[in-house]
Design an enzyme around this catalytic site. Structure first.
Site, PDB file in Angstrom:
ATOM      1  N   GLU A 157     -28.148   8.945  20.765  1.00  0.00           N
ATOM      2  CA  GLU A 157     -28.621  10.290  21.433  1.00  0.00           C
ATOM      3  C   GLU A 157     -27.746  11.082  22.127  1.00  0.00           C
ATOM      4  OE1 GLU A 157     -30.719   8.438  24.828  1.00  0.00           O
ATOM      5  OE2 GLU A 157     -32.353   7.762  23.553  1.00  0.00           O
ATOM      6  N   CYS A 195     -23.419  34.474  46.548  1.00  0.00           N
ATOM      7  CA  CYS A 195     -22.966  34.394  47.953  1.00  0.00           C
ATOM      8  C   CYS A 195     -22.585  32.988  48.465  1.00  0.00           C
ATOM      9  CB  CYS A 195     -23.782  35.285  48.872  1.00  0.00           C
ATOM     10  SG  CYS A 195     -23.970  36.904  48.300  1.00  0.00           S
TER      11      CYS A 195
HETATM   12  N1  LLP Z   1     -29.530  10.051  26.520  1.00  0.00           N
HETATM   13  C1  LLP Z   1     -29.898   9.750  27.762  1.00  0.00           C
HETATM   14  C2  LLP Z   1     -30.726   8.929  28.091  1.00  0.00           C
HETATM   15  C3  LLP Z   1     -29.183  10.616  28.627  1.00  0.00           C
HETATM   16  O1  LLP Z   1     -29.596  10.469  30.030  1.00  0.00           O
HETATM   17  C4  LLP Z   1     -28.203  11.518  28.359  1.00  0.00           C
HETATM   18  C5  LLP Z   1     -27.535  12.302  29.246  1.00  0.00           C
HETATM   19  C6  LLP Z   1     -27.936  11.604  26.905  1.00  0.00           C
HETATM   20  C7  LLP Z   1     -28.671  10.665  25.993  1.00  0.00           C
HETATM   21  C8  LLP Z   1     -26.694  12.445  26.408  1.00  0.00           C
HETATM   22  O2  LLP Z   1     -25.634  12.386  26.924  1.00  0.00           O
HETATM   23  P1  LLP Z   1     -24.519  13.142  26.157  1.00  0.00           P
HETATM   24  O3  LLP Z   1     -24.273  12.860  24.855  1.00  0.00           O
HETATM   25  O4  LLP Z   1     -24.706  14.710  26.470  1.00  0.00           O
HETATM   26  O5  LLP Z   1     -23.266  12.785  27.277  1.00  0.00           O
HETATM   27  N2  LLP Z   1     -25.406  17.833  33.186  1.00  0.00           N
HETATM   28  C9  LLP Z   1     -24.389  16.881  33.106  1.00  0.00           C
HETATM   29  C10 LLP Z   1     -24.556  15.700  32.205  1.00  0.00           C
HETATM   30  C11 LLP Z   1     -25.894  15.079  32.466  1.00  0.00           C
HETATM   31  C12 LLP Z   1     -26.217  13.882  31.452  1.00  0.00           C
HETATM   32  C13 LLP Z   1     -27.533  13.186  31.509  1.00  0.00           C
HETATM   33  N3  LLP Z   1     -27.696  12.437  30.468  1.00  0.00           N
HETATM   34  C14 LLP Z   1     -23.081  17.731  32.814  1.00  0.00           C
HETATM   35  O6  LLP Z   1     -23.070  18.940  32.813  1.00  0.00           O
HETATM   36  O7  LLP Z   1     -21.966  17.009  32.511  1.00  0.00           O
END
Ligand code: LLP
Length: 421
Positions: A275, A346
């Site tokens: 994922e 702000c």
């Molecule tokens: N699968 C699940 C169950 C997840 O919770 C996440 C991310 C992913 C896949 C995808 O993860 P990735 O490959 O994108 O690392 N807003 C934060 C990141 C939050 C990630 C949440 N879960 C940031 O800007 O760093």
């Protein structure tokens, strides 16, 4: 590698000069590269090669319908975590059998939506959720395909707000308890146990935590099979990190990450799901912003730009570092000086960078925040009544606005004033 490069001294997205987009759409604006999205998806897909697999894009990282349509047409599945994301996947033409539903708090409405619309599997995070899915599926005369998300108690060695695989985090079922919960699941009328799910965190820059988690998944697969469960699918989550700086970071490549999957789990005869979000969309997007003022302070100078924390929250929320580059390439040897790059919102938290070494910049110059395609637009808000930032997709020499900038009328028009006021 991405497709945001200088050509003749001007930053381009693929073959389109950024100033052309700015002239048409204004700033701030997110710009995505279709070629980069495609390339990053294929890195995973091709590395998994002949192993039965599905690369499910984590919609939470970038949920624009045009982005989903592009990835879906390449054969991507989708990882959704809400009814809204499920609807987006469907609206982009992705069939239910390529959608996995993750998330720690699925509501009855969301469960019903996915069961009636079609779903590849639910990744289930608790016993109460398992019972709810079984009840709703049985009401509908269905059996819901389910993988249980196990929490392997592995330290992902990433930012504390995005680590999910330690026992103190809210995610998943403790791996030590998993056999009991699988036994319970197998006895439920509305559940069909098909596999195991794990996700330990995001922006992981080393392979060891993945390897440790996958080894635990392997042992669990063997134990569950011995208990009589037909474990045929392993969802390994996302989390592979990307380089945010140009020099000091070199996270593992998708092919190396897939090497760990192959080595730890490759001989189990399971279909593999992953994922990834950030690795596909992160370096496929930039946030383009204009300088409003250069303000000379006491001992430090502030570059005040027209993007703010409401448009890209990562620096203020996680202390994240985004490369900032001028759209017009500085001449070689241009001296750099430290600037604090801030938005107009702000609060002091509205700071993109402190003492960043930048070439001379002045009002009306345009800059780009790199690596902003993941968790950028999707986390944007209208804080300070700033309309949601628009999005543009580039492919070769063409570009299209894939989300227009809302007018102030649209923004204000969503509020209603009660008659009695
Ligand atoms: N699968 C699940 C169950 C997840 O919770 C996440 C991310 C992913 C896949 C995808 O993860 P990735 O490959 O994108 O690392 N807003 C934060 C990141 C939050 C990630 C949440 N879960 C940031 O800007 O760093």
């Amino acid at each position: 590698m991405d497709h945001f490069l200088y050509r003749n001294g001007i930053l381009h997205a693929e073959d389109v000069p950024i100033p052309e987009i700015v002239a048409a759409v204004g700033t701030p604006v997110y710009v995505y590269s279709a070629a980069t999205l495609t390339r990053h998806f294929r890195l995973f897909d091709e590395a998994l090669g002949a192993m039965p697999h599905l690369v499910c894009f984590a919609i939470k990282s970038n949920s624009n319908l045009a982005v989903l349509k592009l990835l879906g047409s390449l054969g991507a599945g989708m990882d959704v975590v809400s009814g809204g994301e499920y609807r987006r996947a469907k609206a982009a033409g992705v069939p239910g059998e390529r959608i996995v539903f993750s998330g720690v708090g699925k509501t009855p409405e969301e469960i019903r939506l996915a069961l009636t619309g079609g779903i590849r599997q639910f990744n289930v995070e608790s016993e109460p959720e398992l019972l709810a899915i079984s009840r709703i599926a049985a009401e509908l005369g269905l059996r819901a395909p389910v993988a249980l998300r196990v929490n392997p108690d592995v330290d992902a060695q990433t930012h504390e707000k995005i680590a999910t695989g330690k026992s103190e985090n809210k995610f998943g079922i403790p791996i030590a308890k998993a056999r009991d919960v699988y036994a319970m699941a197998a006895a439920l009328p509305g559940i069909e146990v098909i596999g195991i799910d794990v996700h330990i965190g995001s922006q992981l820059t080393q392979l060891e935590p993945f390897e440790a988690a996958f080894r635990k998944v392997r042992a669990l697969t063997e134990a569950l099979r011995a208990d009589g469960h037909d474990i045929r699918r392993l969802d390994l989550g996302g989390g592979l990190g990307i380089p945010y700086t140009r020099s000091n970071e070199a996270p593992p490549l998708p092919v190396e990450y897939v090497g760990v999957i192959r080595e730890t789990l490759g001989d189990l005869g399971c279909e593999i799901e992953i994922e990834p979000g950030r690795l596909i969309s992160g370096n496929a997007g930039i946030l383009v912003s204009s300088v409003i003022y250069l303000k000379e302070g006491e001992g430090r100078n502030f570059l005040i730009v027209d993007a703010a924390m409401n448009d890209l929250v990562r620096p203020s929320m996680y202390g994240a570092w985004h490369d900032i580059v001028p759209v017009l390439e500085p001449a070689p040897g241009t001296p750099l000086a430290p600037l604090d790059v801030v938005g107009p919102v702000c609060e002091t938290g509205d700071t993109f960078a402190r003492a960043r070494a930048l070439p001379p910049l002045a009002a009306e110059d345009v800059v780009a925040f790199r690596s902003a395609g993941a968790y950028g637009a999707v986390m944007a808000s209208e804080y300070n009544s700033r309309p949601l930032v628009p999005e543009v997709l580039v492919s070769g020499d063409q570009f299209a606005v894939i989300r227009p900038r809302p007018s102030f009328e649209e923004m204000l028009g969503r509020d209603t004033i009660p008659e009695w006021l």
